[in-house]
Design a protein around this motif. Structure first.
Motif, short mmCIF file in Angstrom:
data_model
loop_
_atom_site.label_atom_id
_atom_site.label_comp_id
_atom_site.label_asym_id
_atom_site.label_seq_id
_atom_site.Cartn_x
_atom_site.Cartn_y
_atom_site.Cartn_z
N PRO A 130 0.83 -1.22 0.00
CA PRO A 130 0.00 0.00 0.00
C PRO A 130 0.86 1.26 0.00
O PRO A 130 2.02 1.24 0.43
N ILE A 131 0.28 2.36 -0.45
CA ILE A 131 1.03 3.61 -0.56
C ILE A 131 1.43 4.17 0.80
O ILE A 131 2.30 5.05 0.87
N ASP A 132 0.85 3.68 1.89
CA ASP A 132 1.22 4.15 3.22
C ASP A 132 2.21 3.20 3.91
O ASP A 132 2.38 3.23 5.13
N HIS A 133 2.90 2.38 3.12
CA HIS A 133 3.89 1.44 3.64
C HIS A 133 5.27 2.07 3.67
O HIS A 133 6.29 1.39 3.68
N TYR A 134 5.33 3.39 3.71
CA TYR A 134 6.58 4.14 3.56
C TYR A 134 7.54 3.96 4.73
O TYR A 134 8.72 4.27 4.61
N ALA A 135 7.09 3.48 5.88
CA ALA A 135 7.95 3.36 7.05
C ALA A 135 8.55 1.96 7.18
O ALA A 135 9.09 1.63 8.24
N GLN A 136 8.47 1.16 6.13
CA GLN A 136 9.03 -0.18 6.15
C GLN A 136 9.73 -0.46 4.82
O GLN A 136 9.58 0.28 3.86
N ASP A 137 10.49 -1.55 4.80
CA ASP A 137 11.06 -2.00 3.55
C ASP A 137 10.21 -3.15 3.01
O ASP A 137 9.03 -3.25 3.36
N CYS A 138 10.78 -4.01 2.16
CA CYS A 138 10.04 -5.15 1.63
C CYS A 138 10.15 -6.32 2.61
O CYS A 138 11.23 -6.90 2.76
N PRO A 139 9.07 -6.69 3.30
CA PRO A 139 9.13 -7.79 4.27
C PRO A 139 9.56 -9.11 3.63
O PRO A 139 10.27 -9.89 4.26
N ALA A 140 9.15 -9.34 2.39
CA ALA A 140 9.49 -10.61 1.72
C ALA A 140 11.00 -10.73 1.53
O ALA A 140 11.59 -11.78 1.80
N CYS A 141 11.64 -9.65 1.08
CA CYS A 141 13.09 -9.69 0.87
C CYS A 141 13.85 -9.72 2.19
O CYS A 141 14.87 -10.40 2.32
N ARG A 142 13.36 -9.01 3.19
CA ARG A 142 14.05 -9.01 4.49
C ARG A 142 13.99 -10.40 5.11
O ARG A 142 14.96 -10.84 5.74
N ALA A 143 12.89 -11.11 4.91
CA ALA A 143 12.77 -12.46 5.46
C ALA A 143 13.78 -13.41 4.83
O ALA A 143 14.19 -14.40 5.45
N GLY A 176 16.78 -12.44 4.11
CA GLY A 176 18.10 -11.95 4.47
C GLY A 176 18.70 -11.00 3.46
O GLY A 176 19.91 -10.77 3.47
N ALA A 177 17.87 -10.46 2.59
CA ALA A 177 18.35 -9.55 1.55
C ALA A 177 17.45 -8.32 1.50
O ALA A 177 16.66 -8.16 0.56
N PRO A 178 17.52 -7.43 2.50
CA PRO A 178 16.59 -6.31 2.59
C PRO A 178 16.68 -5.37 1.40
O PRO A 178 17.75 -5.12 0.86
N ALA A 179 15.51 -4.87 0.99
CA ALA A 179 15.44 -3.98 -0.18
C ALA A 179 14.39 -2.91 0.08
O ALA A 179 13.39 -3.12 0.76
N ASN A 180 14.60 -1.75 -0.51
CA ASN A 180 13.71 -0.61 -0.31
C ASN A 180 12.54 -0.66 -1.29
O ASN A 180 12.47 -1.51 -2.19
N LEU A 181 11.64 0.30 -1.12
CA LEU A 181 10.46 0.41 -1.98
C LEU A 181 10.56 1.66 -2.82
O LEU A 181 11.24 2.63 -2.48
N THR A 182 9.86 1.64 -3.95
CA THR A 182 9.79 2.80 -4.82
C THR A 182 8.35 3.00 -5.24
O THR A 182 7.52 2.10 -5.12
N VAL A 183 8.03 4.19 -5.73
CA VAL A 183 6.66 4.55 -6.05
C VAL A 183 6.27 3.99 -7.41
O VAL A 183 6.99 4.14 -8.40
N ALA A 184 5.11 3.32 -7.46
CA ALA A 184 4.53 2.87 -8.72
C ALA A 184 3.27 3.68 -8.99
O ALA A 184 2.60 4.15 -8.05
N TYR A 185 2.94 3.86 -10.26
CA TYR A 185 1.84 4.74 -10.64
C TYR A 185 0.77 4.01 -11.44
O TYR A 185 1.05 2.99 -12.10
N ALA A 186 -0.43 4.58 -11.39
CA ALA A 186 -1.54 4.01 -12.15
C ALA A 186 -1.39 4.28 -13.64
O ALA A 186 -1.99 3.59 -14.47
#
Length: 416
Positions: free
Chosen positions: A17-30, A32-42
C-alpha cells in the motif's frame, strides 16, 4: 499528474500500500536480503506532458509534477530544484559539467527529498516528522517541516558539524544528540513504531534507503540535466554516494524520459564513495554490498556509510557504471581546487565525484571525448572543519606597503 498506486520492491517488485513508507520489503528481508520500496503509478509518469509546457514554469522542481507523486498545488516547497548546470573547463577533466545542488534552499540536494517526503507527510496527516542525520538530511527535514507546520525531531550524534546542528535548530526543530550513533535509529524506531512519527531518513538496518516519496523527487535531477542538454544526455553522471538514494532516483528519472522517447539512452552512472562497499560488490559479483569497515572516519561525513544498498548496486550494473573509493587526501585537494578554479566551495563529500572522474579518465574507463556531469551535493560552509587546516592562516600585517607585500609573499607566495 500520475497517481501513486502502490509502493513496489526495488528487487522483487512485490506491491504494498502507498502508506507502507515506514518499512522496507518484508518478503526480501525475510530472505536476508533487505530492499527498499519505490513509487509505482496508475499511469506512465509524464504521459501526455508537453516538454514546452514544462519549460514555461520555473517555480520549483514541482514544474515536473506530471512525473511526480503529487500535484504542484499540493506541494510543500521552498523553491527547490532548477539548479544550474555549469561547465568546468578549468579543472582539466575534459568535458565536465557541474550540477550545483548547493543552490537549493538549505544548500544541499536533500531539499528535493525533503520536499518530496514532506508533501506526502502532509497528505497522510503526519503529526511529527522524524529524521536521523549528521547534517544535510536533518537540516532539510527541519526546514520543510517548518514550512508544512509540522513538528520535527532530528536525532544526531556528538561530533556532528556545528554549523549543521545550528541550521537545524534555527528552523525550530527539536534536535536530540546521542553518544552512540546506533541510538539514533533505536530512538527514531520507537517514535515511528509507537507514536506513528513520519520518517524521512533511514532508521533501521541494514539500511535500504530513505523515504520512497523523498527518493522519488531525485528524479527531477535527471529531468533537469536532460533538458539543459536539449534532451541529449551526457555519457556519464557521477554522484557522491552514501546509501544511493539520489543514484537510484536519477537513474529512474532518466529511464522514464527514455520510455517516453524524450531521450535515447540513460547515462552510465558512477558511485563515488569513501568506504568501498559498492566497489567491493562490483568487483566480487556480490548480490548485496558488503559492510566495509574503515580504520578511521572519513572527512566526508555525508557519505560515510560502511555499507551500500541493493538499489545502488543494481543501478551501477544496469548502466554499466562504476564505483570508485575516494580517500580523504583527494577530497581535500578537490575541495580546494573547485573553490580556487571554479569559485565553488563544496562540502567534502561533494568533491568525491571529481576525484572519481579523474581516476576513471586516467584508467581509460571514461573516454577522452565523453561528457560527464558531476553532482555537487552541498555547500562547504555547512561543514568547514575538514578544510580549515588545509589552508594557510591569514597573516597579521602591521605597517605599510612593504610589510603587506612581505606578508603576502610569505603566506601565499604572492609577488605582486
Amino acid at each position: 499528474m500520475p497517481v501513486p498506486s502502490a509502493l513496489t520492491c526495488v528487487r522483487c517488485n512485490a506491491r504494498y500500500p502507498i502508506d507502507h513508507y515506514a518499512q522496507d520489503c518484508p518478503a526480501c528481508r525475510a530472505k536476508g536480503a533487505p530492499a527498499n520500496l519505490t513509487v509505482a503509478y496508475a499511469s506512465v509518469p509524464g504521459i501526455g506532458t508537453e516538454r514546452e509546457s514544462i519549460r514555461r514554469d520555473r517555480g520549483s522542481m514541482w514544474r515536473w509534477h506530471g512525473f511526480l507523486h503529487a500535484a504542484a498545488s499540493d506541494a510543500v516547497t521552498l523553491g527547490e530544484g532548477n539548479t544550474p548546470l555549469l561547465p568546468a573547463p578549468s579543472l582539466g577533466l575534459g568535458d565536465v559539467w557541474i550540477k550545483d545542488e548547493s543552490r537549493n534552499p538549505t544548500w544541499s540536494f536533500k531539499d528535493r527529498l525533503g520536499s518530496g517526503a514532506l508533501t506526502m507527510a502532509k497528505k497522510f496527516g503526519a503529526r511529527v516528522i522524524a529524521s536521523s542525520s549528521s547534517g544535510n538530511a536533518g537540516a532539510s527535514a527541519a526546514a520543510y517541516a517548518a514550512k508544512a507546520g509540522i513538528p520535527c525531531v532530528v536525532f544526531t550524534f556528538m561530533g556532528s558539524a556545528g554549523p549543521l546542528i545550528t541550521q537545524m535548530r534555527a528552523y525550530g526543530t527539536m534536535v536530540v544528540k546521542v553518544a552512540d550513533k546506533a541510538d539514533r535509529w533505536r530512538l527514531q524506531t520507537l517514535g515511528v513504531r509507537e507514536f506513528g512519527w513520519y520518517p524521512t531518513s533511514p532508521f533501521f538496518g541494514p539500511v535500504v534507503g530513505s523515504n520512497p516519496y523523498g527518493m522519488e523527487a531525485y528524479k527531477t535531477i535527471a529531468y533537469e540535466i536532460a533538458e539543459a542538454f536539449d534532451w541529449q544526455p551526457p555519457d556519464w553522471c557521477v554522484l557522491p554516494v552514501c546509501y544511493g538514494d539520489a543514484l537510484f532516483g536519477v537513474w529512474k528519472g532518466f529511464e522514464e524520459l527514455k520510455a517516453l522517447g524524450w531521450i535515447d539512452r540513460t547515462p552510465r552512472l558512477v558511485a563515488a564513495e569513501v568506504s568501498g562497499s559498492l566497489a567491493a560488490a562490483m568487483e566480487g559479483g556480490d548480490a548485496m554490498p558488503p559492510e566495509s569497515p574503515r580504520n578511521a572516519p572519513s572527512i566526508a561525513t555525508s557519505i560515510g556509510a560502511l555499507q551500500g544498498t541493493v538499489q545502488a548496486l543494481d543501478v551501477l550494473r544496469k548502466t554499466r557504471g562504476a564505483a570508485v573509493t575516494v580517500p580523504d587526501d583527494d577530497l581535500r585537494r578537490w575541495v580546494l581546487t573547485l573553490a580556487a578554479k571554479e569559485g565553488l566551495w563544496p562540502e567534502a563529500s561533494s568533491a568525491a565525484p571529481f576525484a572519481a572522474i579523474e581516476r576513471l579518465r586516467a584508467q581509460g574507463t571514461i573516454k577522452p571525448h565523453e561528457r560527464c556531469v558531476a553532482l555537487l551535493t552541498a555547500a562547504g560552509i555547512k561543514d568547514p572543519g575538514p578544510i580549515e587546516t588545509a589552508l594557510p592562516e591569514p597573516p597579521l600585517v602591521q605597517g605599510g606597503l612593504k610589510e603587506l607585500m612581505a606578508a603576502l609573499k610569505s603566506a601565499y607566495g604572492f609577488n605582486g
